[in-house]
Write a protein that holds these residues in place. Structure first.
Motif, mmCIF file in Angstrom:
data_model
loop_
_atom_site.group_PDB
_atom_site.id
_atom_site.type_symbol
_atom_site.label_atom_id
_atom_site.label_comp_id
_atom_site.label_asym_id
_atom_site.label_seq_id
_atom_site.Cartn_x
_atom_site.Cartn_y
_atom_site.Cartn_z
ATOM 1 N N MET A 234 -0.887 4.601 -13.064
ATOM 2 C CA MET A 234 -1.456 5.309 -11.240
ATOM 3 C C MET A 234 -1.624 4.021 -10.927
ATOM 4 S SD MET A 234 -2.292 9.343 -11.683
ATOM 5 C CE MET A 234 -2.450 9.333 -9.874
ATOM 6 N N SER A 235 -3.052 3.850 -11.962
ATOM 7 C CA SER A 235 -3.741 2.249 -10.934
ATOM 8 C C SER A 235 -3.223 0.593 -11.614
ATOM 9 C CB SER A 235 -5.407 2.564 -12.535
ATOM 10 O OG SER A 235 -4.636 2.206 -14.107
ATOM 11 N N VAL A 236 -2.612 -0.025 -13.078
ATOM 12 C CA VAL A 236 -2.675 -0.785 -12.762
ATOM 13 C C VAL A 236 -1.001 -1.245 -12.889
ATOM 14 C CG1 VAL A 236 -2.032 -2.455 -15.080
ATOM 15 C CG2 VAL A 236 -3.788 -1.050 -15.047
ATOM 16 N N ASP A 237 -0.551 -0.133 -12.697
ATOM 17 C CA ASP A 237 1.367 -0.606 -12.761
ATOM 18 C C ASP A 237 1.149 0.236 -11.245
ATOM 19 O OD1 ASP A 237 2.751 -0.870 -15.337
ATOM 20 O OD2 ASP A 237 2.098 0.806 -15.567
ATOM 21 N N ALA A 238 1.360 0.679 -10.724
ATOM 22 C CA ALA A 238 1.336 0.870 -9.555
ATOM 23 C C ALA A 238 0.742 -0.497 -8.799
ATOM 24 C CB ALA A 238 0.470 2.245 -8.703
ATOM 25 N N GLN A 239 -0.245 -0.509 -9.414
ATOM 26 C CA GLN A 239 -0.742 -2.152 -8.164
ATOM 27 C C GLN A 239 -0.275 -3.209 -8.179
ATOM 28 O OE1 GLN A 239 -3.709 -1.392 -5.809
ATOM 29 N NE2 GLN A 239 -3.220 -3.502 -5.355
ATOM 30 N N ARG A 240 0.029 -3.358 -9.677
ATOM 31 C CA ARG A 240 1.434 -4.553 -9.526
ATOM 32 C C ARG A 240 2.110 -4.177 -8.615
ATOM 33 N NH1 ARG A 240 2.028 -4.945 -16.231
ATOM 34 N NH2 ARG A 240 -0.288 -6.961 -16.688
ATOM 35 N N LEU A 241 3.084 -3.697 -8.777
ATOM 36 C CA LEU A 241 4.491 -3.148 -7.816
ATOM 37 C C LEU A 241 3.804 -3.161 -5.983
ATOM 38 C CD1 LEU A 241 6.470 -0.258 -8.882
ATOM 39 C CD2 LEU A 241 6.358 -3.006 -9.351
ATOM 40 N N THR B 109 5.135 -16.476 -9.513
ATOM 41 C CA THR B 109 6.205 -15.629 -8.818
ATOM 42 C C THR B 109 6.768 -15.111 -9.882
ATOM 43 O OG1 THR B 109 5.790 -16.497 -6.648
ATOM 44 C CG2 THR B 109 7.242 -14.865 -7.106
ATOM 45 N N ILE B 110 7.187 -15.979 -10.894
ATOM 46 C CA ILE B 110 8.697 -15.286 -12.277
ATOM 47 C C ILE B 110 7.615 -14.396 -13.339
ATOM 48 C CG2 ILE B 110 9.472 -16.621 -13.584
ATOM 49 C CD1 ILE B 110 10.132 -18.515 -11.841
ATOM 50 N N THR B 111 6.464 -15.151 -13.320
ATOM 51 C CA THR B 111 5.331 -14.114 -13.698
ATOM 52 C C THR B 111 5.460 -12.408 -13.649
ATOM 53 O OG1 THR B 111 4.260 -16.343 -14.834
ATOM 54 C CG2 THR B 111 3.424 -14.066 -15.148
ATOM 55 N N ILE B 112 4.459 -12.748 -12.051
ATOM 56 C CA ILE B 112 4.641 -11.501 -11.593
ATOM 57 C C ILE B 112 5.065 -10.849 -11.574
ATOM 58 C CG2 ILE B 112 3.852 -10.984 -9.647
ATOM 59 C CD1 ILE B 112 1.453 -12.619 -8.508
ATOM 60 N N VAL B 113 6.610 -11.108 -11.290
ATOM 61 C CA VAL B 113 8.058 -9.963 -11.532
ATOM 62 C C VAL B 113 8.462 -9.772 -12.603
ATOM 63 C CG1 VAL B 113 10.759 -10.411 -10.768
ATOM 64 C CG2 VAL B 113 8.943 -11.848 -8.992
ATOM 65 N N MET C 287 1.013 -1.329 0.062
ATOM 66 C CA MET C 287 0.037 0.270 -0.447
ATOM 67 C C MET C 287 0.959 1.354 -0.592
ATOM 68 S SD MET C 287 -2.982 1.406 3.327
ATOM 69 C CE MET C 287 -1.736 1.763 3.986
ATOM 70 N N GLN C 288 1.978 0.853 0.839
ATOM 71 C CA GLN C 288 2.557 2.641 0.857
ATOM 72 C C GLN C 288 3.252 2.650 -0.723
ATOM 73 O OE1 GLN C 288 4.829 0.652 3.959
ATOM 74 N NE2 GLN C 288 4.511 2.514 5.788
ATOM 75 N N ILE C 289 3.948 1.609 -0.953
ATOM 76 C CA ILE C 289 4.437 1.684 -2.287
ATOM 77 C C ILE C 289 4.004 2.139 -3.324
ATOM 78 C CG2 ILE C 289 5.660 0.375 -4.685
ATOM 79 C CD1 ILE C 289 7.035 -1.299 -1.566
ATOM 80 N N ARG C 290 2.568 1.974 -3.365
ATOM 81 C CA ARG C 290 1.065 1.849 -4.668
ATOM 82 C C ARG C 290 1.527 3.751 -4.238
ATOM 83 N NH1 ARG C 290 -4.109 2.796 -2.998
ATOM 84 N NH2 ARG C 290 -5.644 3.037 -4.750
ATOM 85 N N ALA C 291 1.019 3.879 -2.711
ATOM 86 C CA ALA C 291 0.601 5.629 -2.269
ATOM 87 C C ALA C 291 1.697 5.593 -3.207
ATOM 88 C CB ALA C 291 0.802 5.738 -1.282
#
Length: 1483
Positions: A380-387, A554-558, A346-350
């Motif tokens: 802001m929405s997709v990429d921030a949420q992915r991280l 996990t590798i896919t997510i990374v 959440m902090q990283i997204r913010a």
């Protein structure tokens, strides 16, 4: 079992007389105990050492704390007194031992008896100092002290037990020491209890209106998330609102994490900013992985214990309690790992949202063109949420291999070389896993591609919904969207089928591993297949399943996160506006307000030059006009002086504070007052009334929005005002009033420096200085009279604009000599007017299309044709913003509805009905069969292991093969039912997705315009994006997981009860606790999820507003305020989001405790059965406990799925809400179809017609009575709010009649279907709206016309040559909003639409107000020729454009006040039309 006694004594007899470690005392005995030496050294010194080692950290915290609390609390005072008392007791013991030692010699006590009390006394004093320090720095409790007192409690309890045991056997030898040590025990207990109590330091929450309970919670409370208890109760008892949400701690608030290094790295910035949470997360994960493997080892000990009747009974109970302890430790580690990970995510997204927002305000104009608004919103929405999501998985990169390695090690210990057979299966299935992961990624990419296309199409449709309704094109675009949706659903279906194969593989792989390992193991004649080996191996294989499944994922997510980091880094590295583009001039007398010296500027460093060698000096207090042909660089010059262009050379300076009014008004979605204040203090006397501005100012007309924009600038009280043609959006009367009262020499801004870009030549004589631009250069500078005498570019400019106006007035006999005539006479002396048009066309042809596009892209704002009856804002003589009318009572745009309470069953019914109840029942039945065969296979395995006790069966190869074959058959049938259930799920998933989306789309397309007026675009798009995504992807998995978990728990309890029937009574209390916990949790988490959904939209709405108004924000130096405003919105969203995540951890740790007790009681009853003779066998115990070990996570997962199901079904609820909006009238009424040729003549009759925009509003047309003869050309005029646009909307039935009727050629249009009305009338709107797609689709979406007809329409609209030159011709792709076409070309395409339809009634809604004169002339000529026999209604703000009309209708306050020929109306000096013409300087 052989008993190998071990004795260890590292100390001398003098130091510690008894044995330090003796297994005959601690293990191989019926009454185990630790030696006194061990207790006095290890158990005592260990906690004392921990406290001393942590002292430097305590000093650091005290020195760096911002609190210095002097007051005492009862809790802290009591703690310090008790610690001092313990120190006194220890010192007393020390002095007593010393005295005895001195008097009686060393025989009575050992060295450790002397050393330990002094260590304890010193440590207790250190604890007192810790407590004082915690009080000073306002720490509610200390984790170090809690751990210390816990270990001291263990030591005191064991020592107390030992002393009592020895006293019972041997009597009390040292009564005084015994009394002191016994007295210290309850004091230590009290200290531990008090360490779990938090002190309420009000200093911690002094600055918080609604502080987080976490700030005032003890460490022990934080370990079980007790600070959420009050919120869980509140959510269960009452309705949660944003005001009841707790504040976030500083560590959870939004902040910018962008790196300041020369070579910025987003990864480095994240790690540097959040290093400690990352390290803490790694620590918890490591503890989790290590403790996970203790359960199979304890299971092995329990099975061995039951198999060995000679083993001491206490060991079995010890194993059961040890299993409870390790399970609890695992619970703590796992819960806090996920808590830290979710908070960190959440902090990283913010932080990313804050960084992207800040960057979007600062990037250069050239960089803005490379990143459209949608792409930045995705960052802001997709990429921030992915991280953010990555934090949950990133540790599996090292954790999964570690778990696999440890699993294989223990499996080797259990099965020996047979484990390599299982390992071979793993290696062979890895390519399949990689293929499935890669295929899944491909499908996801395809699905996202179609989803993006669908959302883009829907957004375009919603942006242009009014145009679609006016043209009756909804059905065509509806089909286009549904066609894209079908392609998306095909990808979704592929994904669902792949998910079925993946689930099959997920089950089959571990089963094949166990089957192959067991097969190789039993085929060796030396191996005996016992319960211990079977169930310990299965437990280890269950552990192994998780990392094997998660590692590819996990590798896919990374990889996806890496892509997101690259995208974010690329954006954050974009070039920013250089603050030195404009320097601040010194505030000294004689210094000009604006000075530009030899300035050459462009939109970017690598872009072509736009302004070259500009020299300009404007004195303080001057009114300077900037004029020039279209594309000359007027807006670019303003941008340069605002610092929005890149300065390549020269110097640009501005003195003082700046205010900016853009060409197209930028309005925020907030109250009128807030729009005008723009962060300034509110002064009540400036306002009489307040009205709300809807999304993008949608409830204000274009002119009213521009007046709000101007009022904002006036209110700012700046030194320099840049006004980029703000008067073009208002009618002549209002424009003249604003100039005289605000901008002009005697206006409110007199004495201020004003730079006015204008085409209004009537204002020019009143200016102090005029700057004439031509092709990016300053061609002339001087006063009005000076420039006329020069006969240069300014004289040409006047000819261009005056000649056009005079041509429109040639036929009017009563038009008297005006200021324009005088100017033309002066110009006629200088140069014949015959060359004016030629020079104008020549100049326009030289205009750089690229430069024009750049200006549009930087300054363009979305603007819709208004359909509202807004309050009329006017800036009065004193600059006060006044609402002259307020027909809209209350709020136009209401807050988004947030459902309360439990989700109604109707939402579930809707979802399951659309998915098919048959499919749902089939999936449940398949999972029931799967679990039944799973239990059957487990009992078969139990029977198989029992064969090892019979020598005949043990060596019987046929029996072995029979057992192995049936066990494999059980697994195969389970895998088959898994596959069937997932294929059924895939079918239900597609059915629900297709049906719900289609119903929503059909309903929205048929909604009346009043719905779109009162509903922000973002809310509707949210239904089609986020809510449909939930229906597509999340709800099916929730449903499947819920069925799986429920049946798994049910079958697990059945298995345990079959093996140990004594467990059955425990189910009732555990079930009650479970029910109570989930009841609190579901009620609260559901509401928090709703609050999270509602609070997320304002982030993106505010962001889009900010990007669109970035020029105004940066010009007015309000960037920091908007950045902080964005962070506040993110934090507002973070509160419910964080609490929602916290609620999952709160329930998880409590349900884990329930699951731990299920495991504990299963183990306990298995242990008790051996001594009580209940007849349980080792293999049955292994089966029971191994099932119990798996129930903890399943219980947790089940409640989480119940909660997520409740939370996500809200999306169905939200879709249902908009699937039930009121529809407008039917598109077609079969029994009331007009003739194909209707209207044949175009005669229009209004009979006492009345209408309003919505039922709760006042009438806007009040009894309109008139008759328009076929072929007449009617001009419709009136002041702002008179009802001109309302009359047009009524004709198209965009708004329905409240009384009276409209009759066209004898047919009452209210009796026809909407499409029959709208398709037989044509409109040429003020703002040309195009849609992405082919040029042909924009002209003929239904493909009703032949190519020959389309080319003829293009020829008549003067576009044939342009389209023919395009490589793709009619297939040329139009960009979103027609961005790859000029405004004039877009309007000509709209004209081509009208020519194709060629109806008898044509409506022109100020169709040429926003285009250049050349295009205007082309359109006017085309209309005169091609619509000569049609009835034409022209709405005009500029009176000169309708002077050649047959008749003119003057509207005022919703009534027809005048309706006559222009000549007759001008002849009456008292007529309203006469006053309008005078205001426009036409007479």
């Amino acid at each position: 079992m052989a008993k190998n006694n071990t004795v260890y004594h590292p100390f001398s007899a003098r130091f510690c007389p008894d044995t330090f470690w003796d297994t005959s005392v601690t293990w191989y005995t019926d009454n185990p105990d630790f030696s006194v030496c061990f207790q006095q050294t290890v158990l005592t010194w260990l906690p004392c050492g921990i406290l001393w080692l942590m002292a430097p950290f305590q000093i650091y915290q005290m020195r760096h704390s911002k609190y210095r609390v002097k007051r005492w609390t009862w809790v802290s005072l009591t703690k310090i007194l008790l610690s001092t008392f313990l120190a006194v007791l220890s010192l007393t013991e020390f002095f007593y031992v010393t005295d005895v030692w001195r008097r009686e010699g060393v025989e009575g006590f050992s060295d450790v008896d002397l050393i330990t009390p002094i260590i304890k006394a010193a440590t207790y004093m250190l604890a007192s100092w810790y407590l004082y320090g915690d009080k000073r720095r306002a720490s509610p409790s200390s984790g170090t002290l809690t751990v210390f007192w816990f270990f001291m409690l263990v030591e005191s309890a064991l020592s107390f037990r030992t002393r009592v045991t020895l006293a019972t056997k041997e009597g009390v030898s040292q009564g005084f020491v015994f009394s002191i040590q016994t007295l210290s025990f309850p004091v230590v207990v009290a200290q531990f209890v008090l360490s779990c109590v938090a002190e309420k330091f009000r200093e911690l929450v002094a600055d918080c209106a609604n502080p987080s309970p976490e700030l005032l919670t003890s460490v022990s409370g934080q370990s079980v998330f007790s600070f959420f208890d009050s919120m869980a109760y509140l959510g269960w008892k009452k309705t949660l609102t944003p005001e009841r949400s707790r504040e976030l701690g500083n560590s959870t608030r939004s902040k910018d994490s962008s790196s300041k290094r020369r070579s910025p790295s987003l990864t480095y910035a994240i790690v540097r900013t959040f290093l400690w949470p990352i390290l803490l997360m790694i620590f918890y994960r490591l503890v989790n992985d290590i403790v996970t493997f203790t359960a199979p080892q304890i299971l092995r000990l329990i099975i061995d214990f039951i198999a060995d009747p000679t083993e001491e009974s206490w060991k079995g109970y010890f194993y059961a309690f040890l299993m409870l302890f390790t399970a609890t430790l695992l619970t703590f580690a796992q819960s806090h790992y996920f808590f830290v990970a979710s908070r960190l995510g959440m902090q990283i997204r913010a932080a990313i949202i804050a960084s992207v927002y800040r960057k979007s305000l600062l990037i250069t104009s050239a960089e803005k063109r490379t990143s459209n608004l949608g792409e930045i919103v995705n960052l802001m929405s997709v990429d921030a949420q992915r991280l953010s999501d990555l934090m949950m998985y990133v540790n599996l990169i090292w954790s999964a291999p570690l778990q696999i390695a440890i699993s294989l090690y223990f499996l080797w210990d259990v099965l020996g070389v047979a484990v390599f057979a299982g390992l071979a299966v793993l290696v062979l299935t890895m390519p399949l896993n990689w293929f499935l992961a890669k295929r899944n990624k491909t499908i996801q990419v395809g699905q996202m591609k179609y989803k993006d296309s669908r959302i883009r199409a829907i957004t375009e449709v919603l942006n242009g919904i009014k145009v679609l309704k006016l043209y009756a094109w909804e059905e065509s675009f509806e089909k286009q969207i549904l066609a894209v949706r079908e392609k998306e659903l095909r990808q979704l279906q592929k994904g669902a089928r792949l998910e079925a194969v993946s689930a099959f593989n997920w089950f089959v792989t571990p089963f094949l591993v166990s089957l192959c390992a067991f097969a190789v193991f039993v085929f060796s004649p030396d191996n005996v297949f016992t319960a211990e080996k079977a169930f310990v191996a299965l437990s280890l294989l269950n552990i192994l399943r998780h990392p094997l499944t998660m590692l590819p994922h996990t590798i896919t997510i990374v990889i996806q996160s890496r892509v997101s980091i690259m995208r974010l880094s690329g954006f954050l590295k974009k070039e920013e506006l250089d603050p030195s583009n404009v320097r601040s001039l010194p505030n000294e007398p004689g210094t000009p307000a604006i000075q530009v010296t030899d300035a050459t500027l462009s939109w970017g460093r690598e872009e072509p030059v736009c302004l070259k060698n500009v020299n300009l000096k404007i004195k303080e207090g001057e009114l300077c006009a900037v004029v020039g042909q279209v594309g000359a660089g007027k807006s670019s010059l303003v941008a340069a002086m605002l610092g929005l262009m890149e300065k390549l050379s020269g110097d640009v300076g501005v003195k003082g504070k700046v205010a900016y009014v853009p060409q197209q008004a930028w309005i925020q979605n907030m109250t009128l007052r807030d729009n005008i204040l723009f962060g300034k203090p509110y002064e009540k006397e400036r306002y009489d009334k307040v009205t709300e501005i809807g999304e993008k100012g949608a409830n204000l007309s274009g002119g009213q929005r521009q007046r709000v924009s101007l009022a904002r600038a006036v209110y700012s009280d700046a030194d320099v005002y840049f006004l980029d043609d703000p008067l073009s959006a208002v009618d002549a009367h209002v424009g003249k009033h604003i100039f005289e009262q605000v901008v002009g020499p005697n206006g409110l801004l007199k004495g201020k420096t004003r730079v006015l870009v204008t085409h209004g030549i009537s204002f020019l004589p009143q200016t102090d200085q005029i700057v004439v631009l031509s092709l990016g250069s300053v061609s002339e500078v001087g006063s009005y009279n000076q420039l006329l005498e020069n006969d240069g570019a300014f004289a040409e400019f006047l000819r261009t604009y005056l000649l056009d106006e005079m041509e429109a007035r040639e036929e009017e006999e009563q038009v008297v000599e005006t200021m324009q005539d005088e100017a033309m006479q002066e110009l006629a002396l200088l140069q014949p007017p015959s060359t004016v048009r030629e020079r104008t066309v020549s100049s326009a042809s030289k205009m750089s299309n690229r430069s024009a596009r750049k200006i549009r892209e930087v300054f363009r704002q979305e603007s819709k044709l208004s359909t509202r009856t807004p309050s009329v804002l006017e800036v009065n003589g004193k600059g006060h913003a006044t609402a002259l009318e307020e027909p809209v009572k209350g709020r136009l745009v209401e807050d988004e509805m947030t459902a309360v309470g439990k989700v109604a069953w109707s939402a579930y019914d809707t979802y399951f009905r659309n998915a098919s109840y048959k499919a749902v029942f089939g999936m449940v039945l398949s999972y029931f069969a799967f679990n039944a065969f799973n239990v059957g296979g487990s009992f078969w395995l139990t029977a198989w292991t029992a064969d090892s006790k019979d020598p005949n069966l043990r060596n019987d190869t046929s029996q072995r093969d029979y057992r192995l074959g049936i066990y494999g058959l059980f697994g195969g049938i389970q895998a088959l039912f898994i596959l069937v259930s997932y294929f059924i799920l895939a079918y239900a998933q597609i059915m629900a997705s297709r049906n719900l989306h289609k119903k929503l789309l059909l309903r929205i397309m048929r909604a009346p315009m009043s719905f779109f007026d009162t509903t922000p675009l973002g809310r509707i798009v949210n239904r089609f994006s986020k809510d449909v995504e939930v229906v597509d992807s999340i709800l099916p998995l929730n449903s499947e997981s819920l069925v799986y978990c429920f049946l798994s728990v049910a079958f697990t309890l059945v298995v345990i009860c079959i093996n140990t029937w004594q467990f059955a009574p425990v189910i009732v209390p555990l079930g009650i606790v479970y029910w109570l916990i989930q009841r609190f949790f579901i009620a609260t988490s559901l509401q928090l999820k709703r609050l999270d959904s509602v609070s997320r939209s304002p982030i993106y709405s505010h962001f889009q507003e900010s990007v669109q108004g970035s020029s105004v924000i940066m010009a007015s130096k309000q960037g920091l305020r908007f950045v902080l405003n964005n962070e506040d919105r993110v934090n507002t969203n973070n509160k419910p989001f964080f609490l929602y995540q916290l609620s999952h951890r709160w329930v998880a740790i409590r349900l884990d405790f329930v699951g731990n007790f299920i495991t504990f009681f299963a183990a306990l009853f298995a242990v008790m059965s051996r001594d009580q003779g209940w007849g349980i066998t080792p293999d049955e115990a292994g089966l029971s406990v191994s099932y119990a070990l798996s129930v903890t996570q399943v219980l947790n997962w089940m409640v989480r799925n119940i909660s997520e199901m409740e939370s996500n079904i809200v999306s169905v609820e939200r879709i249902n809400e908009y699937s039930a909006v009121e529809n407008e009238a039917p598109w077609v009424i079969e029994g009331a179809r007009p003739d194909k040729e209707w209207p044949q003549a175009g005669q229009i009759t209004f009979k006492e017609y009345q209408t309003r925009y919505r039922k709760d509003l006042d009438l806007v047309l009040k009894g309109v009575e008139c008759k328009i003869v076929s072929g007449e050309k009617i001009g419709i005029v009136g002041r702002t709010g008179a009802g001109k646009s309302s009359l047009t909307l009524a004709l198209f039935r965009i708004i329905e009649a409240a009384g009276g009727s409209i009759v066209i050629d004898g047919v009452d249009i209210s009796q026809l279907g909407l499409h029959d009305v709208r398709s037989r009338i044509t409109i040429l709107p003020q703002e040309p709206v195009l849609f992405s797609g082919s040029l042909r689709m924009n002209l003929d979406p239904f493909e009703r016309y032949s190519e020959e007809e389309i080319w003829r329409a293009l020829e008549n609209s003067h576009l044939k040559h342009y389209v023919s030159a395009l490589p793709d011709g009619l297939a040329h792709q139009v960009a979103e909003g027609g961005e790859n076409l000029s405004v004039g070309q877009r309007q000509l395409i709209c004209l081509a639409r009208a020519l194709l339809r060629k109806t008898k009634v044509l409506v022109l809604d100020e169709a040429t107000a926003a285009i250049d004169l050349e295009t205007d002339a082309l359109i006017q000529d085309t209309i005169r020729v091609n619509f000569a026999d049609c009835t034409i209604l022209t709405i005009a703000h500029r009176i000169n454009t309708i002077m050649d009309s047959t008749r003119i209708m003057v509207l005022d306050a919703g009534r027809v006040k005048e309706f006559d020929t222009p000549a007759n109306l001008l002849a009456n000096t008292r007529s309203i039309f006469f006053s309008l013409a005078r205001s426009a300087n036409l007479i």
